[in-house]
Structures are given as C-alpha cells and as structure tokens.
Design a protein around this motif. Sequence first.
Motif, short mmCIF file in Angstrom:
data_model
loop_
_atom_site.label_atom_id
_atom_site.label_comp_id
_atom_site.label_asym_id
_atom_site.label_seq_id
_atom_site.Cartn_x
_atom_site.Cartn_y
_atom_site.Cartn_z
N UNK A 84 13.22 8.39 3.96
CA UNK A 84 13.50 9.76 4.41
C UNK A 84 14.88 10.15 3.90
N UNK A 85 15.05 11.39 3.49
CA UNK A 85 16.39 11.84 3.11
C UNK A 85 17.03 12.49 4.34
N UNK A 86 18.31 12.23 4.54
CA UNK A 86 18.99 12.71 5.75
C UNK A 86 18.83 14.22 5.91
N UNK A 87 18.81 14.94 4.78
CA UNK A 87 18.70 16.39 4.84
C UNK A 87 17.35 16.85 5.37
N UNK A 88 16.37 15.94 5.41
CA UNK A 88 15.04 16.32 5.90
C UNK A 88 14.95 16.27 7.42
N UNK A 89 15.99 15.78 8.06
CA UNK A 89 15.91 15.64 9.52
C UNK A 89 16.15 16.99 10.20
N UNK A 90 15.21 17.40 11.03
CA UNK A 90 15.31 18.67 11.77
C UNK A 90 15.49 18.33 13.25
N UNK A 91 15.96 19.31 14.05
CA UNK A 91 16.26 18.95 15.45
C UNK A 91 15.06 18.47 16.26
N UNK A 144 0.88 -1.18 0.00
CA UNK A 144 0.00 0.00 0.00
C UNK A 144 0.92 1.23 0.00
N UNK A 145 0.97 1.93 -1.15
CA UNK A 145 2.06 2.89 -1.31
C UNK A 145 1.58 4.27 -1.74
N UNK A 146 2.37 5.27 -1.39
CA UNK A 146 2.18 6.61 -1.92
C UNK A 146 2.57 6.64 -3.39
N UNK A 147 2.16 7.69 -4.09
CA UNK A 147 2.56 7.87 -5.48
C UNK A 147 4.08 8.05 -5.55
N UNK A 148 4.64 7.62 -6.70
CA UNK A 148 6.10 7.58 -6.88
C UNK A 148 6.78 8.91 -6.53
N UNK A 149 6.14 10.03 -6.89
CA UNK A 149 6.76 11.34 -6.68
C UNK A 149 7.01 11.67 -5.21
N UNK A 150 6.31 11.00 -4.34
CA UNK A 150 6.36 11.38 -2.92
C UNK A 150 7.18 10.41 -2.07
N UNK A 151 7.83 9.44 -2.72
CA UNK A 151 8.53 8.41 -1.94
C UNK A 151 9.95 8.82 -1.56
N UNK A 152 10.35 10.03 -1.89
CA UNK A 152 11.68 10.54 -1.52
C UNK A 152 12.82 9.76 -2.17
N UNK A 153 12.49 8.98 -3.22
CA UNK A 153 13.53 8.16 -3.83
C UNK A 153 13.16 7.86 -5.29
#
Lengths: 472, 226
Positions: B168-175, B83-92
């Motif tokens: 998740x992309x590492x750059x998306x991690x916030x404190x 059960x998946x999100x659309x390809x554009x939103x998978x961060x990959x």
Amino acid sequence: VSSPVTFYERVDKALKDRALGAAMSRATTTLMAGRRRGFDGLAHADEIRDHARAIRAHTVARLGDYLRQFEAAVTARGGHVHWAETAEQAVEIVAGIARQHGCRTAVKSKSMVSEEIELNDALEKAGVDVLETDLGEFIVQIDRDHPSHIVAPIIHKSKEQVAESFRTKLGATPDDLKDVPSMTAFARRALRAGFLKADMGISGGNFGVAETGSLCIVTNEGNGRLTTTLPRVHVALMGIERLVPTLADLGVMLQILGRSAMGQKLTVYTNIISGPRRQHDGSGESDGPDHFHVVLVDNGRSRLLGGELAEILYCIRCGACLNACPVYQQVGGHAYGSVYPGPIGAVLTPGLRGLGEWSDLPQASSLCGACREVCPVRIDIPRMLLSLRDRSTEEGETPSWVTAGLWFLRYLAERPRAFRLAQRAARVASRAASRDGWISFVPGHLSRWTDRRDFPALAPRSFMERWEARTR
Amino acid sequence: MTDGRFNVLASIDRQIRLGGLPPAASLEHPGPPPVSDVVGDLAARFEAEATALAVTVHRARGDAAAIDTVIALLRQRSATRVLAWDADWLNCPGLADAIAGAGIALESCWMPSDPEARRARLAELDPVPVGLTGAVAGLADTGSLAVISAPGRGRMASLLPPAHIAVLRAAQIVPSLPHFLASHPDAADAGSNLVFITGPSRTGDIEMTLSRGVHGPGVVHVVVIE
C-alpha cells in the motif's frame, strides 16, 4: 423446526441445563462487552444510528421501487434475479439453478434465510450435497442440531462437545483436539477439501445495494468469500427487505453492524459483489463465478408492510437484542423453537408464520426494553411484543383459565360487597399459605408463578379499610 | 418465475398503500451520512488499528526498501511460489521482477470455466503458501485494506493462501469507510468484487475463543510505502 413440545417445557428444560446456563452467560457477557467497546470508539454514534434508522425506514417505505431498481442493476451486470413468494418456491428456484448448471456439490456460507426455508433438506432430496462452511454452522450440520443464535450459531455448545463430535464423526486425533485453535485448523482442512471441489456456492446477503445491484456479505472467517469466489456458480438468498439505496448508505450500515454483532469496527471480510466475474472472450477477470443468481425471498415479509409489525423489517440481523435480552440470556435460542430466536424472533416468527403455534413467543419477554436500547436501528421491539399479545388475546389464543380468571375478577370488581368478601377470604388463605410474609406455593395454574418466585403475602388490612379508618 | 415477481411486487405495493408505517420523523432519504474526521497522521492511525488486529505493518521508505521487505517475508515463509496480482497493480514498480529474480514463481489467479479444469487448477494453487496483492486504499480508523478485483487483480490472492502480503502507498490511506465510498463512487463498478479486509481471518464460534486463519489467511502483512 416446530415440535410438539411446548414453549414452557422447552424453557424448563433449558433452565435446568447448567452447562447451557454457563455457556449462555459466558457468550452473552462477552458479546455485550464487545458491543460496548465497539460503540465507545465511534464518534457521533447516536447520530449514525438515527441516520441508519432513517435509511431503513425510507427503504422499507419504498421497497417496491428499490427492488425493481436492484433487479435492473443486477441484470445489467450480468446477474440473474429470482423472486420467491414462499419457502417452497425459494427452494425450488435454488434446486432449479443447480439442475440448470449441472451442480452436484455445494458449499454454503451462513444464511438465516436458508434456515428459514429449510434449504439443505430440499437440496439433498434434489441430489445436491450441501456443506455448511461457517465453523459454527458446520458443527451444527455434523451434529444434526439447529443454530441457537443468528450470529454465533453454537453459542450453546462447549468445546468438549465440539471435540467429541470431531472425534466420533470426522475421526479427529487427540492432537487435532488439544485446544480450540487446533480444532479450528482441523476444521479448516476438512472444509477446504469441500471448497476445492464444489460446483456451487450458496450464500445469504447482509445487504443489497439498489443503485449498483451489489450484494454485501460479511464474514469473519472468510468462508463467505471462498463460497462466492471458488465455485463456478454463486446463488445468494436474501429477504426482500434487505436493501439500501446506495453504496454510501451501505457504509452507514456497516459501521454499526460489526460493532453491534461482535464489537468489531468492521467485520473482517466485508465483501461486496457486483455480478459474476467480468469476462469477454476469455480475457478479463481471472477468478470468481461465471454465474451469479440472487433469490429474493418474501415468505410472509410483504404482508408485514403497512401493519404494526412493519418496523421489524428494519432489522439488520446483528443479534444484539438476543445478547441483551434477560430471557434469551437464561434460556438460550433453542427454547424459542423458531429459526429466529430472542426478541427479534419473538416478533418476526409470529409475524411471518402467524400467531397460531407461536403465540407463546411474544410472552418470552419482561418488556424491560433492553432490546430496543441496543438495537442499532432502534426498533421498538417491546411495542410490537405488546401488540402481538393484544392480538393473541383477541384471537382467543389465551388459555381458558386466564380468560376465566379475568372474568371472575371483573365480576367481583363490579360488586363491592362480593369484592370485600373475596378479599377477606383471600387474606385468610394468604395467612395460611405464607411464611415470613411470602407465599412460596400456590396450587393450580398459579403455581407457574410460585414455581420460580415467591409471591408477597396479602397485607393484613386492605387499602379500602385503611382509607375508611382515616376518613372516619 | 415471472409469477413470483408479479405476486411479490403486487403484495408489497398493496400493503404499502394500506399505510400505517411505523412512526418516523420522515420517510425521506436522510441524505449524506455523518462523517467524522480522523485527525493526525493517517498512516500512524492505520498502523495502530491494523496492529491491534494482529496485522503486521511494515513502513518502508521507498520502493527498494519495500521490495526488500516483501522478499524477506517470502523467504521467511519458505515460499517457492506466490499467488500474485499482475505487476502493474502491486503498488510498487519492480517488485514482480525482483520476486521472479529471487527464484520465486509468480502464479496468476486464472480460473478456467470448465468444471474439471477448474478443480484441477484449484488443487494446483491450494498449496501456494503466500498471496501478494496491492490495494486501492487503506482505511485509517479501522485498519482495513480496500481491495478491488478486476483484470490482473484476482480475488484469490488475498484469500486462498494461509498468508497475505499487501503493498500500500501511504498516500492511499483515507480516514474511514465513509470517506472511501465518497471518494470512490465507482468502487462497485471497477470490478465484480470490492472487499474490505480488516485483519486476519478469525472465528470465535467455539466458546468465544479467538482462533485465526479458519478459512482466509491467518497471517496478514501490510507494507506501507512512504
């Protein structure tokens, strides 16, 4: 929930229940230890708690403005806001929404307001089947019991009792019941079937955000998300005081709510809902409800504003004051006889429903201040307990023997010779009744003290006699 | 129910005019919240916090490694559908195609409005063993995922199946949560649902004994792409 059994009778029953004592001790110890760990890891914890209190004080002081803003924002996002002055109006509104959308089955996530307004009974009468989906509340429902804690509803039950209910009422097999995770998996299957067919989801609301019209519902199990995602209609019940101005303010509350309740940095699912799913002509968001209703419930809250109990409206329902309270730890939630137990309940229940039959609740405290100490928004509960005790004295709800006793004391205190005479008489009686300096039985109403505690025998010489001897 | 509205607001305004609010230094809004910085490597902190909650964190060097990891996880759970999100939103980029190429069907979260059709669709999706999503951010100090539902990003993918894989992309991690809210002021408007997921579904209702997966996914994998 009120019953003809008195508060003191319920307390006696609870104190004699050893299984309850063990369950309460295990649960409150675990929860308090969790809370300490949770706050240990939070930098600037005191500053954040002060900030959270300031947000609550500000919001409550401007509650009318923020409610109007919240209503406008919910409406702008396609939701509907309903206002209920009383419990009767609130259940009528929910039943009306069910009729309007042709809903016959509802799944419900935990909501203390729904307990307060006795929603389930009313919906059953209106022909809507309601399934409680929080694991604890589900067990309460199949046992026809009442929750005994605002966060952990079956804190009073053992796993053996739960297993017995699953076996006799739901036909669980020994394999389903071999340990707690198996029992949880069994409940998941039973409840999932309910989720898949429900027309309506009913939730509470931990917070409403005035600026965005968002509703925040936190759950660890995920039933809060399923309830607000799968059915085509979502109805949320929320007390009118549960607003915060902005999303940033909500962030402050969330940092202290999970820590205070269960010692979690954040509750597993912190769910923020802004209107129904957004769709235009069949394209748009794929899932979520098509209809979103918020019912704002007053039911006595607005009357607390501007009075000495207004501060109780700052409460964020974390349950920390219950876990910290030496009285709650001993007697559990049912002894209070009210929907909201513990220190918060001892203020809120007489506040919302009048002292009347609830005049004993403010007495269910040693005024030790533990509740105020742990409250994430620093509500001064002991102050309000005292003011309720004052009020109950003024309203003449003090037992007549106490009034008579106090009158007698005043009579003696104004008459020095009679006072000394009474002292001497009391000393003789005390000597006869005491052993090794302690009195363990006093007849009449005062036996309420000596039933549970010894009273020190009177000193052989009074203060006045010693003073006279020194100054002679 | 206009009467209810009028009466509740009238009662509130009247009572507040009576005054006597509890003692407070000030009834003004206290301003922006105190925010403390998370020092050090955000991805490392995220991994430590999430792992402590029984989330499995996979650090992947680049998209190709992430794709391999996700497909291996799907095979491990013998998934034929996800059960998946659309390809554009998978961060990959390329992940959705690679999954389809591996013979695993991608199901969308689409839900009809009609009651009967909705029930039928739910019954069809309920047995899907894994949900796959991206995320809008990771919160380092709590190990949480910030997930927004919007077109192409259904709520159920992180909720209905017993296992959830998030990319998740590492750059998306916030404190932290306050940092996220400050940097995403439109978070509540980007879609109808914003959810912070902090670990697998859990309950302690029975004797304070921890059980996972009571309603939501009991297994959560986060693939962090560096």
